[in-house]
Design an enzyme around this catalytic site. Structure first.
Site, PDB file in Angstrom:
ATOM      1  N   HIS A 103       9.727 -35.855  30.764  1.00 55.79           N
ATOM      2  CA  HIS A 103      10.419 -34.813  30.210  1.00 55.79           C
ATOM      3  C   HIS A 103       9.984 -34.291  28.951  1.00 55.79           C
ATOM      4  O   HIS A 103       9.951 -33.154  29.348  1.00 55.79           O
ATOM      5  CB  HIS A 103      11.723 -35.232  30.303  1.00 55.79           C
ATOM      6  CG  HIS A 103      12.818 -34.162  30.353  1.00 55.79           C
ATOM      7  ND1 HIS A 103      13.105 -32.879  31.047  1.00 55.79           N
ATOM      8  CD2 HIS A 103      13.778 -33.941  29.046  1.00 55.79           C
ATOM      9  CE1 HIS A 103      13.486 -31.708  30.343  1.00 55.79           C
ATOM     10  NE2 HIS A 103      14.538 -32.563  29.136  1.00 55.79           N
TER      11      HIS A 103
ATOM     12  N   TYR B 197      16.933 -37.163  24.151  1.00 52.51           N
ATOM     13  CA  TYR B 197      15.544 -36.235  25.263  1.00 52.51           C
ATOM     14  C   TYR B 197      14.646 -37.623  24.976  1.00 52.51           C
ATOM     15  O   TYR B 197      13.182 -37.584  24.461  1.00 52.51           O
ATOM     16  CB  TYR B 197      15.149 -35.355  23.740  1.00 52.51           C
ATOM     17  CG  TYR B 197      14.284 -34.911  23.851  1.00 52.51           C
ATOM     18  CD1 TYR B 197      14.246 -33.448  25.555  1.00 52.51           C
ATOM     19  CD2 TYR B 197      12.938 -33.900  22.992  1.00 52.51           C
ATOM     20  CE1 TYR B 197      13.774 -32.233  25.636  1.00 52.51           C
ATOM     21  CE2 TYR B 197      12.458 -33.507  23.709  1.00 52.51           C
ATOM     22  CZ  TYR B 197      12.184 -32.330  24.415  1.00 52.51           C
ATOM     23  OH  TYR B 197      11.880 -31.175  24.945  1.00 52.51           O
TER      24      TYR B 197
ATOM     25  N   TYR C 264      18.320 -20.820  21.498  1.00 52.43           N
ATOM     26  CA  TYR C 264      17.976 -22.812  20.686  1.00 52.43           C
ATOM     27  C   TYR C 264      17.440 -22.415  19.626  1.00 52.43           C
ATOM     28  O   TYR C 264      17.356 -23.436  18.906  1.00 52.43           O
ATOM     29  CB  TYR C 264      17.638 -22.836  21.802  1.00 52.43           C
ATOM     30  CG  TYR C 264      15.861 -23.469  21.843  1.00 52.43           C
ATOM     31  CD1 TYR C 264      15.077 -22.167  22.163  1.00 52.43           C
ATOM     32  CD2 TYR C 264      15.204 -24.329  20.522  1.00 52.43           C
ATOM     33  CE1 TYR C 264      14.416 -23.134  22.295  1.00 52.43           C
ATOM     34  CE2 TYR C 264      14.049 -24.854  21.318  1.00 52.43           C
ATOM     35  CZ  TYR C 264      13.184 -23.996  21.848  1.00 52.43           C
ATOM     36  OH  TYR C 264      12.286 -23.305  22.147  1.00 52.43           O
TER      37      TYR C 264
END
Lengths: 393, 393
Positions: free
Chosen positions: A115, A110, A225
């Site tokens: 992002h 990540y 999640y």
């Protein structure tokens, strides 16, 4: 020259190792049988395997020797392979391309600040967009290796649970299917369980890079999640490019990454040029359209964490790497809205639909859409080609 | 009889398939060479492999035929194997046991309501202990396959980042090393990408069960796990039992699970008896102690989600399974404090230290501690033996 490695077959012949040369593929199995590697001291049978793993396991000195030999064969004035062209060169258009390696474990990071910030802004509008750990370590999770497919494999829209209007789950095909623009790092040198890889040695474990599309079902992901991370929202498919660009080919495109503040802990500190100037773009072609449209352009230079940091972090607790493992960067986004690496960001979670030049409107992917990721460096001296997938119902 | 399968070797001989009989191991490679499987119509070379994958890939009819043949050979009055005892039976004490299968992907679920509730109470004391999704789907994440080791492998205390006194990360050996008591499901039949496995068919994909200890570094985990789930806090090591108990052996111990309210979505609905009455215990032996102490006793009947539900959920989006994949249940806890499946819960995150009969006090594991998980069903008619690991610095 890129000289990327892949696995190809023609007319039902056995899959074997090839190197792409523009619109042709050089058959390394046959180049080996013709004796061109005999003096390099390794078993040329590695090029007759249906995966790159055996070749990669020979180690960096062999990778370097083979690349040097190929460069010599292809650029010497006498062109020693020309006499064998009928046997060693195949038109790429005639070849079937296969998954280039047998993947042991797949890890997705990540590593793009843009992002992670965009996702944080969308899903935690009240809080800091980045969580407190983000600038101290490259956040990552384990993904699914079994469902990684080669470019061109159709992507079936996954079904699953997502929250309905009353926040009770409903079951059906995902309504928020997305792509993720990523680079994948192919591990070519193993590490031992219990033995961390230092950041100075980390790049020695990298065979090369692939383009990687980590397809995501945002509605499934959002419901499932918490608290253990993505599962069915990601593991239905990921696509890799058929061609692996060797790390060595990227040396001219090394650069410094963005400044890291706060300074990371010592095991993540590096001053060498460990970022790469790789141009990336995303192309979308709707089913009914004769044209494909570029919907995002970005560059891997924007990543916050570099490849060496990903590896040093992954192994600092003693976790071992195997040849063929895949480490992906996570979605690579730039700072401007036309450089975001997912539809989630490009359409800002569906609130800002994209209008394509043919009038199509997209928030997420529709059946029949084809998504193509492309990557290159410099004036395409280094070129991955593409990773492509079409959504089917 | 349990007749569990494993991989063993003696005195440097090649690892091969064996079946445990109390304190002996029956060598299936040699039983096969002696012709006892010749009429069953499969290639007996599968028993000469160093993993169970090739045998498992033959499918359920072969698994059943081999088990029936072994039961007949071992229980017939004439005992046909007795004449060959010198060649086919080895004392278990002389054998080295190996990882029983080559694991493709490893998935860890979170299927115990008591465990998930305890963790929720500790880490989200203000909110509902269970998150809104928990009773609608079996929450899971992908784990690391490369670092799964067989019972007896020493477990090196991992180093990593965790929050220091001022909430800035510090680096060092984990201060909160834990075990997790789990069962592992070994997949013996693959499923195809894009094709969900129905709950009615799900158990057909199960070869058998192992005991599983998913070692966890709670301090690393707590710092890293937002938002993508556990990574370095888990992937430094997990231990499996050397013996895989075939699903068929567990038929007499089937039972109904706890009521599920709300009723799950149709793809997760089942009325068959798909829970198992398996007794489980955790034994801790400190380095300086001559004795080992039972610190937890529980039973897999307490799991909320059953094995068929785990598989139906895992594949509902089209995710494919391969032979050798491992699905673990997640920590199995009962409802009373002496039945919790982790030190995190037994010591309530370190706030209620455990005092052992020898006076040792534990919140988390110390160097030199040996943790042993045991499992059995009925009056030990079915017995896994144990999975054991000792913490080293």
């Amino acid at each position: 020259m890129t000289l990327p490695y892949g696995i190809f077959s023609t007319d039902g012949s056995a899959p074997r190792v090839g190197v792409r040369l523009d619109d042709q593929i050089l058959d390394l199995a046959m180049v080996g049988r013709l004796g061109f590697f005999d003096d390099l001291g390794f078993d040329r049978a590695v090029f007759e395997k249906p995966v790159l793993n055996d070749f990669m396991a020979l180690g960096k000195p062999v990778w370097q020797a083979v690349r040097q030999r190929l460069l010599a064969l292809l650029t010497q004035p006498e062109k020693p392979l020309d006499a064998f062209a009928d046997w060693v060169l195949f038109p790429a258009s005639r070849a079937t391309l296969h998954l280039p390696m047998r993947i042991g474990d797949y890890t997705d990071f990540y590593a793009s600040e843009e992002h992670a910030t965009n996702v944080g802004r969308m899903f935690r509008p009240q809080g800091d967009p980045l969580l407190p750990n983000w600038k101290h370590l490259p956040v990552a999770y384990h993904g699914r290796a079994s469902s990684i497919v080669v470019s061109g494999t159709p992507i079936k829209r996954p079904a699953g649970q997502f929250p309905g209007p009353d926040q009770q789950p409903v079951f059906g095909p995902s309504q928020a299917l997305d792509f993720e623009l990523e680079l994948g790092i192919v591990i070519g040198k193993p590490s031992r369980l219990g033995e961390p890889v230092s950041i100075a040695d980390a790049e020695d474990h990298v065979f090369g890079f692939v383009l990687f599309n980590d397809w995501s079902a945002r509605d499934l992901q959002r419901w499932e999640y918490q608290p253990l991370g993505p599962f069915l929202g990601k593991n239905f498919a990921s696509s890799v490019s058929p061609w692996v660009v060797p790390l060595e080919a990227l040396d001219p495109f090394r650069m410094e990454g963005p400044p890291q503040d706060p300074t990371p802990l010592p095991y993540l500190q590096t001053t060498a040029k460990r970022h790469f100037d790789i141009e990336l773009e995303v192309v979308l072609q709707p089913a009914q359209s004769a044209h494909a449209f570029v919907i995002s352009r970005t560059n891997s230079r924007h990543l916050y964490w570099n490849v060496a940091q990903l590896i040093a972090h992954h192994t600092v607790n003693g976790c071992n790497l195997n040849v063929g493992d895949l480490l992906a960067t996570g979605t690579i986004s730039g700072s401007t809205p036309d450089s975001y690496g997912s539809l989630l960001e490009l359409s800002w979670n569906g609130t800002r639909p994209l209008t394509l030049p043919d009038g199509s409107v997209r928030t997420f992917l529709e059946d029949g859409d084809t998504v193509t990721l492309r990557g290159w460096a410099g004036n395409k001296q280094i070129d991955w080609g593409e990773v492509k997938g079409r959504i089917i119902a």
